[in-house]
Scaffold this motif. Structure first.
Motif, PDB file in Angstrom:
ATOM      1  N   VAL A  88       0.859  -1.186   0.000  1.00 27.81           N
ATOM      2  CA  VAL A  88       0.000   0.000   0.000  1.00 27.81           C
ATOM      3  C   VAL A  88       0.894   1.235   0.000  1.00 27.81           C
ATOM      4  CG1 VAL A  88      -1.823   1.253   1.199  1.00 27.81           C
ATOM      5  CG2 VAL A  88      -1.789  -1.245   1.253  1.00 27.81           C
ATOM      6  N   ALA A  89       0.763   2.069  -1.015  1.00 28.55           N
ATOM      7  CA  ALA A  89       1.567   3.287  -1.140  1.00 28.55           C
ATOM      8  C   ALA A  89       0.750   4.490  -0.681  1.00 28.55           C
ATOM      9  CB  ALA A  89       2.041   3.487  -2.575  1.00 28.55           C
ATOM     10  N   ALA A  90       1.368   5.332   0.140  1.00 22.03           N
ATOM     11  CA  ALA A  90       0.723   6.552   0.631  1.00 22.03           C
ATOM     12  C   ALA A  90       1.786   7.637   0.759  1.00 22.03           C
ATOM     13  CB  ALA A  90       0.024   6.309   1.969  1.00 22.03           C
ATOM     14  N   VAL A  91       1.346   8.884   0.820  1.00 28.73           N
ATOM     15  CA  VAL A  91       2.252  10.031   0.864  1.00 28.73           C
ATOM     16  C   VAL A  91       2.012  10.804   2.159  1.00 28.73           C
ATOM     17  CG1 VAL A  91       3.008  12.131  -0.303  1.00 28.73           C
ATOM     18  CG2 VAL A  91       2.225  10.176  -1.644  1.00 28.73           C
ATOM     19  N   ALA A  92       3.099  11.041   2.906  1.00 34.05           N
ATOM     20  CA  ALA A  92       3.000  11.834   4.127  1.00 34.05           C
ATOM     21  C   ALA A  92       2.871  13.319   3.779  1.00 34.05           C
ATOM     22  CB  ALA A  92       4.222  11.582   5.011  1.00 34.05           C
ATOM     23  N   SER A  93       2.661  14.139   4.810  1.00 38.50           N
ATOM     24  CA  SER A  93       2.448  15.567   4.570  1.00 38.50           C
ATOM     25  C   SER A  93       3.687  16.266   4.026  1.00 38.50           C
ATOM     26  CB  SER A  93       2.004  16.251   5.870  1.00 38.50           C
ATOM     27  OG  SER A  93       0.770  15.711   6.319  1.00 38.50           O
ATOM     28  N   ASP A  94       4.880  15.698   4.245  1.00 33.94           N
ATOM     29  CA  ASP A  94       6.104  16.315   3.725  1.00 33.94           C
ATOM     30  C   ASP A  94       6.417  15.905   2.298  1.00 33.94           C
ATOM     31  OD1 ASP A  94       6.693  13.707   4.231  1.00 33.94           O
ATOM     32  OD2 ASP A  94       8.528  14.076   5.385  1.00 33.94           O
ATOM     33  N   GLY A  95       5.512  15.136   1.670  1.00 33.89           N
ATOM     34  CA  GLY A  95       5.676  14.779   0.264  1.00 33.89           C
ATOM     35  C   GLY A  95       6.454  13.513   0.010  1.00 33.89           C
ATOM     36  N   ILE A  96       6.881  12.785   1.051  1.00 34.51           N
ATOM     37  CA  ILE A  96       7.639  11.549   0.881  1.00 34.51           C
ATOM     38  C   ILE A  96       6.669  10.378   0.833  1.00 34.51           C
ATOM     39  CG2 ILE A  96       9.463  10.088   1.801  1.00 34.51           C
ATOM     40  CD1 ILE A  96      10.399  12.806   0.861  1.00 34.51           C
ATOM     41  N   GLN A  97       6.862   9.517  -0.159  1.00 34.82           N
ATOM     42  CA  GLN A  97       5.999   8.343  -0.332  1.00 34.82           C
ATOM     43  C   GLN A  97       6.487   7.197   0.550  1.00 34.82           C
ATOM     44  OE1 GLN A  97       6.368   5.894  -3.902  1.00 34.82           O
ATOM     45  NE2 GLN A  97       4.164   6.062  -4.222  1.00 34.82           N
ATOM     46  N   LEU A  98       5.551   6.536   1.219  1.00 38.09           N
ATOM     47  CA  LEU A  98       5.842   5.359   2.031  1.00 38.09           C
ATOM     48  C   LEU A  98       5.031   4.184   1.519  1.00 38.09           C
ATOM     49  CD1 LEU A  98       5.869   6.869   5.642  1.00 38.09           C
ATOM     50  CD2 LEU A  98       7.824   6.337   4.185  1.00 38.09           C
ATOM     51  N   ILE A  99       5.655   3.014   1.476  1.00 37.68           N
ATOM     52  CA  ILE A  99       5.016   1.787   0.999  1.00 37.68           C
ATOM     53  C   ILE A  99       4.966   0.807   2.165  1.00 37.68           C
ATOM     54  CG2 ILE A  99       5.072  -0.062  -0.697  1.00 37.68           C
ATOM     55  CD1 ILE A  99       6.749   1.770  -2.471  1.00 37.68           C
ATOM     56  N   ALA A 100       3.754   0.450   2.591  1.00 38.70           N
ATOM     57  CA  ALA A 100       3.573  -0.379   3.786  1.00 38.70           C
ATOM     58  C   ALA A 100       2.915  -1.699   3.431  1.00 38.70           C
ATOM     59  CB  ALA A 100       2.730   0.363   4.826  1.00 38.70           C
ATOM     60  N   VAL A 101       3.266  -2.722   4.204  1.00 39.05           N
ATOM     61  CA  VAL A 101       2.649  -4.050   4.110  1.00 39.05           C
ATOM     62  C   VAL A 101       2.174  -4.433   5.507  1.00 39.05           C
ATOM     63  CG1 VAL A 101       2.984  -6.477   3.558  1.00 39.05           C
ATOM     64  CG2 VAL A 101       4.101  -4.727   2.172  1.00 39.05           C
ATOM     65  N   ALA A 102       0.928  -4.850   5.625  1.00 39.01           N
ATOM     66  CA  ALA A 102       0.349  -5.195   6.928  1.00 39.01           C
ATOM     67  C   ALA A 102      -0.129  -6.644   6.917  1.00 39.01           C
ATOM     68  CB  ALA A 102      -0.805  -4.265   7.278  1.00 39.01           C
ATOM     69  N   ARG A 103      -0.118  -7.235   8.104  1.00 33.87           N
ATOM     70  CA  ARG A 103      -0.663  -8.581   8.303  1.00 33.87           C
ATOM     71  C   ARG A 103      -1.862  -8.465   9.245  1.00 33.87           C
ATOM     72  NH1 ARG A 103       4.942  -9.944   7.959  1.00 33.87           N
ATOM     73  NH2 ARG A 103       5.318 -11.366   6.212  1.00 33.87           N
ATOM     74  N   VAL A 104      -3.005  -8.918   8.748  1.00 33.58           N
ATOM     75  CA  VAL A 104      -4.264  -8.796   9.488  1.00 33.58           C
ATOM     76  C   VAL A 104      -4.653 -10.171  10.012  1.00 33.58           C
ATOM     77  CG1 VAL A 104      -6.636  -7.982   9.415  1.00 33.58           C
ATOM     78  CG2 VAL A 104      -4.924  -6.946   7.917  1.00 33.58           C
ATOM     79  N   THR A 105      -4.791 -10.284  11.304  1.00 28.40           N
ATOM     80  CA  THR A 105      -5.214 -11.543  11.929  1.00 28.40           C
ATOM     81  C   THR A 105      -6.720 -11.492  12.143  1.00 28.40           C
ATOM     82  OG1 THR A 105      -3.081 -11.707  13.067  1.00 28.40           O
ATOM     83  CG2 THR A 105      -4.856 -13.108  13.854  1.00 28.40           C
ATOM     84  N   VAL A 106      -7.434 -12.426  11.520  1.00 33.92           N
ATOM     85  CA  VAL A 106      -8.898 -12.409  11.574  1.00 33.92           C
ATOM     86  C   VAL A 106      -9.406 -13.752  12.090  1.00 33.92           C
ATOM     87  CG1 VAL A 106      -9.112 -10.742   9.697  1.00 33.92           C
ATOM     88  CG2 VAL A 106      -9.080 -13.172   9.162  1.00 33.92           C
ATOM     89  N   ARG A 107     -10.603 -13.705  12.605  1.00 32.17           N
ATOM     90  CA  ARG A 107     -11.312 -14.898  13.053  1.00 32.17           C
ATOM     91  C   ARG A 107     -12.707 -14.867  12.460  1.00 32.17           C
ATOM     92  NH1 ARG A 107     -11.344 -15.397  19.282  1.00 32.17           N
ATOM     93  NH2 ARG A 107     -12.624 -13.528  19.063  1.00 32.17           N
ATOM     94  N   ALA A 108     -13.166 -16.012  11.991  1.00 27.23           N
ATOM     95  CA  ALA A 108     -14.473 -16.074  11.343  1.00 27.23           C
ATOM     96  C   ALA A 108     -15.581 -15.747  12.332  1.00 27.23           C
ATOM     97  CB  ALA A 108     -14.698 -17.454  10.739  1.00 27.23           C
TER      98      ALA A 108
END
Length: 329
Positions: free
Chosen positions: A136-156
């Motif tokens: 997931v790519a997003a841009v902070a307020s200072d104009g620098i792009q950050l690319i993040a990867v998250a792991r979501v733990t779910v239960r049915a």
């Protein structure tokens, strides 16, 4: 003749015997009786007529009865005729019973008929599942792009499996939350120093509402620094401004060239008029001679004055390429 009749009778008897065994599954009836499942032969025959495999119903009924769960043959037949997967529902009921999860047959059948794997759903309820988001790519307020990867733990969430949204919705909402949290940061260094702020902010938004899952945790697995989007935008804006300025300068130059051409055209037109007027002078002099208004001496005087004027003008004009040399003493 008698031998042929006897052979036909024996052959017919064998066929009738196999037809009887097909419609009357005695083996299943015996297995059910010894397993403590009360199923009559007539009921098994009616299953054949209704195109319900007796083996699936009887074996599933034996399994669920041994697990101490009350299910009737009518429920199993109805679910099979509705297009459900009877063995999967039975395994889900037994798994939920052993894990102390509240799940009855009607709920399990509804989940199965909704197109979800009810046994897998029970397994995810017992053992939570980890979903990895795409980058997931997003841009902070200072104009620098950050690319993040998250792991979501779910239960049915068995109560919302019917009609609840799936994994794609969870991933989309988590990605949206990551973009929002990074975009609200003042600098990209703030995100790199405390990536747990992203997970806390995203988790607090209740992203599992209306879904078939319950989010247990959101962990940021990786954060990479991308492009300087702010600098790129400023560079693009400067290039665009330069092109606009060049276009305006070219427009002004074209207008100046047009004005110059127009002035040259007017000058040529004026010179042409002067030449035309000068061409009328000899005619006027000739008319003056004929009318007696101009004499020969007057004409010579006029020529001398004109020659004297031309000489004075030639003397007054500077000669190109000429330079005065200093006197040598």
């Amino acid at each position: 003749m008698e031998m042929t009749v006897l052979l036909l009778a024996v052959f017919g008897g064998i066929i009738l015997f196999f037809i009887f065994l097909y419609f009357v599954p005695v083996n299943l009836w015996i297995t059910a009786q010894f397993s403590g499942v009360k199923v009559g032969l007539a009921e098994l025959v009616f299953m054949r007529i209704r195109k319900v495999p007796p083996s699936i119903v009887v074996n599933s009924l034996i399994t669920v009865t041994k697990a101490g769960i009350q299910v009737t043959t009518n429920q199993l037949e109805t679910h099979y005729l509705a297009g459900g997967h009877v063995p999967s529902v039975i395994k889900a009921l037994i798994s939920a019973e052993k894990a102390n999860i509240a799940l009855d047959f009607n709920q399990a059948a509804a989940i199965d008929l909704a197109g979800r794997d009810v046994f897998e759903a029970v397994q995810i309820s017992v053992n939570p599942k980890v979903i990895t988001t795409p980058r997931v790519a997003a841009v902070a307020s200072d104009g620098i792009q950050l690319i993040a990867v998250a792991r979501v733990t779910v239960r049915a969430n068995l109560a919302q499996l019917v009609g609840g949204a799936g994994e794609d919705t969870i991933l989309a909402r988590v990605g949206e939350g990551i973009v929002t949290s990074i975009g609200s940061a003042l600098t990209h260094k703030e995100v790199l120093e405390n990536p747990d702020k992203i997970s806390k902010l995203v988790l607090s938004r209740g992203l599992d509402a209306g879904t078939a899952f319950e989010i247990l945790s959101i962990d940021i697995a990786d954060v990479d620094v991308g492009k300087n989007i702010g600098a790129d935008l400023q560079t693009d804006q400067a290039a665009a401004d330069l092109k606009v300025a060049e276009a305006k300068a070219e427009e002004r130059r074209a207008m100046a060239v047009a004005v110059e051409q127009e002035m040259k055209a007017k000058a040529q037109e004026a010179r042409a008029k002067v030449i035309l007027e000068e061409a009328e002078i000899p005619k006027a002099i000739a008319d003056a001679f004929r009318s007696g208004n101009l004499g020969v001496m007057d004409y010579y005087k006029m020529q001398n004055i004109q020659a004297d004027t031309d000489m004075r003008e030639s003397i007054s004009k500077p000669q190109s390429g000429s330079s005065k040399k200093p006197d040598k003493k």
